[in-house]
Scaffold this motif. Structure first.
Motif, short mmCIF file in Angstrom:
data_model
loop_
_atom_site.label_atom_id
_atom_site.label_comp_id
_atom_site.label_asym_id
_atom_site.label_seq_id
_atom_site.Cartn_x
_atom_site.Cartn_y
_atom_site.Cartn_z
N LYS A 76 -41.42 5.02 32.68
CA LYS A 76 -41.39 6.37 33.79
C LYS A 76 -40.11 6.48 34.38
O LYS A 76 -39.73 5.27 34.73
CB LYS A 76 -42.59 6.18 34.47
CG LYS A 76 -42.84 7.61 35.44
CD LYS A 76 -43.91 7.37 36.48
CE LYS A 76 -44.00 8.54 37.57
NZ LYS A 76 -45.12 8.23 38.35
N ASP A 77 -39.51 7.43 34.22
CA ASP A 77 -38.28 7.79 34.96
C ASP A 77 -37.00 7.19 34.35
O ASP A 77 -35.88 7.44 34.77
CB ASP A 77 -38.24 7.22 36.59
CG ASP A 77 -39.30 8.07 37.40
OD1 ASP A 77 -39.70 9.39 37.00
OD2 ASP A 77 -39.88 7.61 38.24
N GLN A 78 -37.35 6.34 33.27
CA GLN A 78 -36.06 5.90 32.42
C GLN A 78 -35.43 7.01 31.82
O GLN A 78 -36.04 8.00 31.01
CB GLN A 78 -36.70 4.78 31.43
CG GLN A 78 -35.55 4.07 30.93
CD GLN A 78 -36.26 2.82 29.98
OE1 GLN A 78 -37.13 3.12 29.27
NE2 GLN A 78 -35.81 1.58 30.38
N VAL A 79 -34.12 7.00 31.71
CA VAL A 79 -33.38 7.98 31.14
C VAL A 79 -33.05 7.19 29.56
O VAL A 79 -32.69 6.30 29.44
CB VAL A 79 -31.87 8.11 31.63
CG1 VAL A 79 -31.13 9.16 30.79
CG2 VAL A 79 -32.12 8.77 33.08
N VAL A 80 -33.28 8.36 28.58
CA VAL A 80 -33.14 7.91 27.30
C VAL A 80 -32.37 8.83 26.69
O VAL A 80 -32.48 10.30 26.61
CB VAL A 80 -34.45 7.86 26.34
CG1 VAL A 80 -34.27 7.38 25.08
CG2 VAL A 80 -35.55 7.10 26.98
#
Length: 366
Positions: A87-91
């Motif tokens: 969750k909230d991780q930028v990919v």
């Protein structure tokens, strides 16, 4: 920020999300870069190179995802990776959501921030992060097409350049964008007769100005396509609708109008393909035959030349990675309109309308 570079695990994908030079640039700004051990081996960049550039080497893909604020990679996550994304991780990677509903739903459920290379778009309407891979794929399309025209692999047995006393092969290119231009350039260099088609007259005028006389242009419509598929040996599908599914310009029943051994290379496969019978293949098993027509539709063509592709990709992605790392994704996408268009899914919500349209959804959340 902690930036993670996992090893690509898609079939026969040897590229890596960043070169050591890119890592070095990020560490200059004080960021920590985690790279999975051997991630760069296939591209000719080794752990020692990354260590020298200031990266931290970790052993597993799970460690990379667990510890990183932003993931930078090449290809879309596959099923094994879905549960690793936080969750909230930028990919930041190529996603091509319009061609895969399962991937899209998985990224919605992850509540991550998905920024797609292929929809980052500048003021002129060009796609700076897609362009280098399109250049590679366009050039490779002719190499592969020429190979599969050989009789031992069920092609027509035609040498594209011909020889004295024998007419050269004929190449039909659908789309006069980056892929089409590069394919036409390579085919023309081999001496083939090339017809390139598009619905954009401005692009056709450009082709007419820069290409040699044996590259001819024609307006793209069904009548003209049906006419040319009967006489051309190699057909290149290079049509792109930004972020959306590619249109089917060649239908299943049209295959019956082609000569046995005709080869189709559908570079648009990542966006669903512009041939109705296209299905994704791999470098391990790249072709299949329907109605005696050879189909080549490898979904990661540039992965076959990983050194060239990785360097070319890092050249264009790195400035955006630096912005995202230095400013955070929210501020970076507000300050840079080009990067803002790369936002596809944000914390469970689809924010790129072409994805919603591709699946016929009524809302941005599923």
């Amino acid at each position: 920020m902690i930036i993670g570079i996992p090893k690509e695990i898609k079939n026969n994908e040897s590229r890596v999300g960043m070169t050591p030079a890119g890592v070095f640039e990020l560490t200059k700004y004080g960021h920590n870069v985690l790279i999975q051990s051997t991630a760069g081996d296939g591209s000719g960049f080794f752990d020692a190179d990354y260590l020298h550039a200031g990266a931290t080497i970790v052993n597993t893909i799970e460690e990379v995802y667990a510890a990183s604020d932003m993931i930078v990679k090449v290809k879309e996550p596959i099923a094994r990776e879905y549960g690793l994304i936080q969750k909230d991780q930028v990919v930041f990677t190529y996603f091509h959501f319009a061609s895969s509903e399962p991937l899209t739903k998985a990224m919605i459920e992850s509540k991550s921030v998905c920024i797609a290379y292929e929809t980052v778009e500048d003021d002129e309407g060009t796609l700076p992060l897609l362009t280098p891979m399109s250049e590679v794929a366009g050039r490779m399309a002719i190499q592969q097409g020429a190979k599969y025209l050989e009789k031992p692999v069920k092609g027509r047995g035609v040498l594209l350049g011909g020889v004295p006393g024998v007419q050269p092969g004929k190449v039909l290119v659908l789309g006069a964008g980056v892929v089409g231009i590069q394919a036409a350039k390579m085919a023309a260099g081999l001496g083939a007769h090339v017809t390139i088609m598009d619905i954009n007259m401005k692009r056709l005028r450009y082709v007419n100005d820069v290409m040699p006389p044996h590259v001819v242009t024609e307006f793209s419509n069904e009548y003209n396509i049906r006419k040319h598929i009967k006489t051309h040996d190699l057909i290149i599908g290079g049509v792109l609708l930004k972020g959306a599914k590619a249109p089917n310009l060649i239908t299943r029943e049209m295959l019956k109008e082609m000569r046995p051994g005709t080869v189709i290379v559908d570079v648009a496969v990542d966006q669903g393909g512009c041939v109705e019978t296209t299905k994704p293949t791999t470098h391990e098993d790249p072709v299949y035959i329907i109605d005696d027509v050879v189909h080549y539709s490898v979904a990661n063509m540039p992965g076959a030349v990983p050194y060239t592709s990785t360097v070319a990709l890092t050249n264009v992605t790195l400035p955006y990675v630096v912005k995202l790392a230095n400013q955070g994704w929210e501020k970076a996408t507000v300050n840079d309109a080009t990067l803002h268009k790369g936002l596809n899914i944000v914390k469970g919500e689809v924010v790129y309308k072409e994805i919603i349209e591709a699946f016929g959804w009524e809302s941005a959340e599923v």
